[in-house]
Enzyme design. Structure first.
Site, short mmCIF file in Angstrom:
data_model
loop_
_atom_site.label_atom_id
_atom_site.label_comp_id
_atom_site.label_asym_id
_atom_site.label_seq_id
_atom_site.Cartn_x
_atom_site.Cartn_y
_atom_site.Cartn_z
N ASP A 238 85.27 53.47 -3.98
CA ASP A 238 84.34 53.94 -2.94
C ASP A 238 83.38 52.86 -2.48
O ASP A 238 82.50 53.11 -1.66
CB ASP A 238 83.55 55.16 -3.43
N GLY A 533 68.56 57.24 16.72
CA GLY A 533 69.56 56.20 16.65
C GLY A 533 69.73 55.69 15.24
O GLY A 533 69.06 56.14 14.31
N GLU A 534 70.63 54.71 15.10
CA GLU A 534 70.97 54.23 13.78
C GLU A 534 71.40 52.79 13.86
O GLU A 534 72.02 52.35 14.83
CB GLU A 534 72.09 55.09 13.19
N GLY A 535 71.06 52.01 12.84
CA GLY A 535 71.51 50.63 12.73
C GLY A 535 72.23 50.41 11.43
O GLY A 535 72.57 51.35 10.71
N GLU A 539 67.51 53.79 10.23
CA GLU A 539 67.62 54.79 11.29
C GLU A 539 66.30 54.90 12.03
O GLU A 539 65.25 54.48 11.53
CB GLU A 539 68.00 56.15 10.68
N ASP A 675 65.51 42.51 25.25
CA ASP A 675 66.31 43.70 25.61
C ASP A 675 65.53 44.59 26.55
O ASP A 675 65.48 45.81 26.39
CB ASP A 675 66.72 44.46 24.34
#
Length: 832
Positions: A238, A533-535, A539, A675
């Site tokens: 895993d 959102g998530e990186g 998060e 950005d």
């Protein structure tokens, strides 16, 4: 000439290192943190033919429309039959080879506001061979996964435990009769081990001071019979390595011993633990890595010998002789867990059986992984024979060394010609795009002059003169030398630890006087509303703080009425993040704490006294500017003629002026945003006329648009890893990675174009990502073939000329944010 070549040595060493890695493929230890890439539902990499379903309500809602964040057909897959009370309808994705799946994303059917169907929960089944299907369960045995609460938001769910499968089925559920539609995405990476099942004895229970420690393989997805596990995979593959103390776990709310599978010599009744590994196809095995515990004070030790046997197929006999490996152990008194690498001699097999010998009463293993390759095949007397590919590797290495020597010769010739022609002051920047070929591992090199400027008069009042950049471009070096760009300063990677954009800044040397400590906010006051959102390591969540006035240490002048909660965005670092990610997170806190401006999202506080680390920033009540404008139309002189919300031209200019003001503040600190776009600007309360009459709103610049799946299509993914907002980036950013305030000005021009187009289309919507990159090359070549964004219908010519100035090829000819702010507040308001 040797001195001239010295700056190029790091680049050459990088080529050598990457080429060697390409040839040897040594980076094979599996890292679950990096295995979180979208696998192709949204971007179309997965073809329609590999997406099937049990049924479809109509042709326009068939399986191929079940792609996340796309709106083809009627906007999603919708089954023909009801999902309540039965749960037999499913959407199936075939990945064509085994993949390690870390998380899944789901979404309902929005269809531009016409859809109202979504799945509040669902089940997952998966298969490695297309015949045997397994129901996914979480670490506590629960099958049902919570899904969506509305039709448009993407909900990401981490798979704990992860799934190793070729095919996945989503079964939407409902608690009553209702219509259900679904869009999905799978996230993970190719399962290079090729392992599809292992057989091993069932783990045992350790009695430790009267307390049971369960060392069973709790996530094994095969069968268990007569004390043996067979036909499945579990904790031994895993990707999670157990710690030094097997009583502690990296997972939350699990029992002691969870990270390990363990066997007792007396209970097992034999001196070895026999594990058999079954693979998809015949492979050539070079190395096996085994992570084992060595808590010798509790009679747990690493194995001292391994005997491995190899089998070409299920019906073949075991090959002779077996491979016997002694395990010389150092630091026997060190209780640390350890990974042991075992050479397997390049032997071909599809089935591998290894016997691990006990060194003490207990043997505990948390992970086993393999470095193996598909064998080269040659024909001998008409029969296919597996052959080790070491000869091919030697040829490949020879080719790569030859290419590197040729590259050195080319650079030497270039440097000699520069010296001979006395072209002093010209620096060459080498941008190397390394494309790993599946067969040859070749790469290409592009040599680009670093300077993107040419002499000329300043185009606007207040613009910096040629040859000397102002503070917002960097400090000029003494003696008329070159101006450093921020790529030479302390730059955090473009994508932050929580997935948000991060600012590029000069090296920070903040003192307590200019960077006061932030208040520690009680995390129990943060009420979760939704995931934004998530990186890779964290998060971003939307939360509320109830009764914020009661928090005395929340030093922020918000104007929330008594009894109304305060909306905040919370960036959370995962507890298992690396030390570097933690340092970057704290560095980001340090950066954001310096940003105090009415048009910049403010960092309100932190939660760093315990894990998970959090930073809490403002969030504006009307969401981001892209969504706000895309649901509106421009108010014309005849007034509103329908019920659609409107926005006026003066309101747009006021909003743009606020963005310019915030960017002026950032540039005054030498901060580079990198950005800037409408998705990264948040919209607050009204400042002027009512919304129905086109009143403007307060705007604040934020930094987490990159982490949101809603805007995944705005970013170009490089080899499945880095993401770049190329449609907003200046040409020098795309080609040379050079981010400055001048490149932020370029992005502002694109942002202004978005606003005057009322966010109805993506910049360069008629171009593919590759064509956008090609267009950056045309700006570099400057032969008049570059393509500019066209003037929006409502944009006055004078304002469009400002945009064109922002997109000047020459960095130094672009206007400053001070000039842009002045122009928008004084001149643009009078344009019609």
């Amino acid at each position: 000439m040797a001195a001239q070549m010295l700056p190029l040595l790091p680049a050459l060493l990088t080529v050598l290192l990457i080429s060697w890695t390409a040839a040897q493929d040594v980076d094979w230890h599996f890292d679950t943190v990096k295995c979180r890439y979208a696998l192709g539902m949204e971007d179309g990499t997965i073809p329609d033919s590999d997406i099937t379903a049990s049924s479809a309500w109509s042709d326009s809602t068939e399986a191929k429309h079940g792609r996340l964040s796309t709106g083809e057909g009627d906007g999603a897959w919708c089954p023909a039959g009801p999902v309540f009370p039965s749960s037999s309808e499913y959407l199936q994705v075939d990945l064509r080879k085994l993949h390690f799946l870390s998380l899944v994303g789901t979404q309902g059917r929005h269809a531009d506001g016409l859809g109202r169907e979504f799945a509040r929960s669902y089940r997952l089944r998966y298969s490695r061979d297309g015949r045997h299907w397994i129901m996914w369960k979480d670490r506590w045995g629960q099958e049902v996964v919570s899904g969506n609460e509305n039709t448009y938001d993407v909900v990401l769910k981490d798979l704990g435990p992860p799934i190793i499968a070729r095919m996945v089925r989503f079964y939407p559920l409902a608690d009553r009769v209702m219509s259900v539609c679904l869009r999905v995405e799978l996230y993970g990476c190719v399962w290079k081990d090729g392992l599809k099942a292992y057989t091993a004895p069932v783990g045992h229970v350790m009695d430790l001071s009267g307390s049971p420690v369960y060392l069973n393989d709790s996530i094994y997805d095969g069968s268990k019979e007569a004390g043996v596990m067979f036909g499945g995979l579990g904790q031994l593959c895993d990707g999670v390595l157990g710690g030094n103390d097997f009583m502690e776990s990296k997972e939350l709310r699990v029992w002691p011993g969870y990270d390990y599978v363990g066997w007792n010599r007396e209970t097992l009744g034999q001196p070895t633990v026999d594990i058999e590994f079954h693979f998809e196809k015949t492979r050539v095995f070079h190395t096996m890595q085994v992570h084992s515990n060595h808590r010798h004070t509790q009679h747990v030790r690493v194995f001292n010998e391994v005997v491995c046997e190899f089998k070409a197929s299920l019906l073949s006999p075991w090959a002779e002789p077996a491979l016997s490996l002694q395990v010389p152990l150092s630091d026997l008194h060190d209780p640390s867990s350890r990974t042991i690498s075992l050479p397997l001699g390049g032997r071909p097999a599809q089935i591998l059986r290894c016997r691990f010998s006990f060194s003490d009463r207990w043997l505990l293993i948390s992970e086993i992984s393999f470095y193996s390759k598909f064998p080269a095949v040659t024909l001998r007397a008409g029969l296919p024979v597996a052959k080790d590919d070491s000869s091919n590797t030697a040829i490949l290495i020879g080719c790569l060394v030859g290419i590197i020597l040729l590259l050195l010769a080319i650079i030497a010739v270039i440097l000699w010609r520069q010296y001979w022609k006395k072209l002093l002051g010209k620096v060459f920047f080498i941008t190397m795009f390394l494309y790993r070929s599946k067969a040859l591992g070749l790469f290409s090199v592009c040599i680009i002059p670093l300077d993107c400027v040419r002499e000329g008069p300043p185009p606007y009042p207040g613009a910096p003169p040629p040859g000397l950049s102002g503070a917002h471009y960097g400090e000029a070096s003494g003696g008329g030398g070159s101006v450093p760009h921020y790529a030479e300063a302390d730059i955090i990677s473009l994508q932050g630890v929580s997935g948000n954009n991060t600012y590029a800044v000069p090296a920070l040397s903040a003192t307590p006087t200019d960077c006061p400590p932030l208040p520690e906010l009680p995390r129990e006051r943060l009420i979760f509303k939704e995931k934004l959102g998530e990186g890779q390591f964290g998060e971003v969540h939307l939360c509320e703080i109830e009764d914020p006035q009661d928090l005395e240490n929340l030093e922020f002048p918000f104007n929330v009425r008594k009894g109304r909660p305060l909306l905040v965005a919370v960036k959370i670092l995962r507890p298992d993040a690396s030390k570097n990610a933690r340092n970057d997170f704290l560095k980001e806190v340090k950066i954001l704490s310096r940003l105090k401006d009415p048009n910049i999202i403010c960092l309100l506080g932190v939660c760093v006294s315990s894990d998970p680390l959090c930073m809490v920033t403002e969030y504006m009540e009307s969401g981001d500017l892209n969504q706000y404008l895309s649901h509106r139309v421009l108010l014309d002189k005849t007034g509103p003629s329908h019920n659609t919300p409107t926005i006026s031209y003066p309101a747009l200019i006021s909003m743009a002026s606020q963005i310019a003001s915030g960017m002026k503040f950032l540039s005054s600190l030498n901060f580079v945003h990198r950005d800037l776009a409408t998705r990264n600007c948040l919209v607050g309360g009204e400042r002027g006329e009512g919304e129905d009459r086109g009143g403007e709103r307060q705007i604040k610049i934020a930094d987490f648009g990159m982490s949101r799946n809603l805007y995944a299509g705005d970013y170009y993914r490089i080899q499945g890893r880095a993401v770049l907002p190329i449609r907003w980036m200046a040409w020098e950013c795309i080609l040379m990675g050079k981010f400055t305030t001048a490149s932020d000005v370029w992005a502002f021009g694109v942002t202004l174009w978005e606003m005057l187009s009322v966010c109805q289309e993506q910049p360069y919507s008629h171009m593919t990502d590759e064509q956008v990159i090609d267009n950056a090359g045309e700006f570099f070549r400057d032969q008049g073939r570059q393509v500019y964004l066209s003037r929006p219908a409502v944009c006055p010519q004078g304002l469009y000329e400002l945009m064109l100035g922002c997109w000047s090829r020459d960095c130094k000819l672009r206007p400053s944010f001070a000039y842009i702010h002045s122009f928008l507040t004084e001149d643009a308001m009078n344009m019609v």
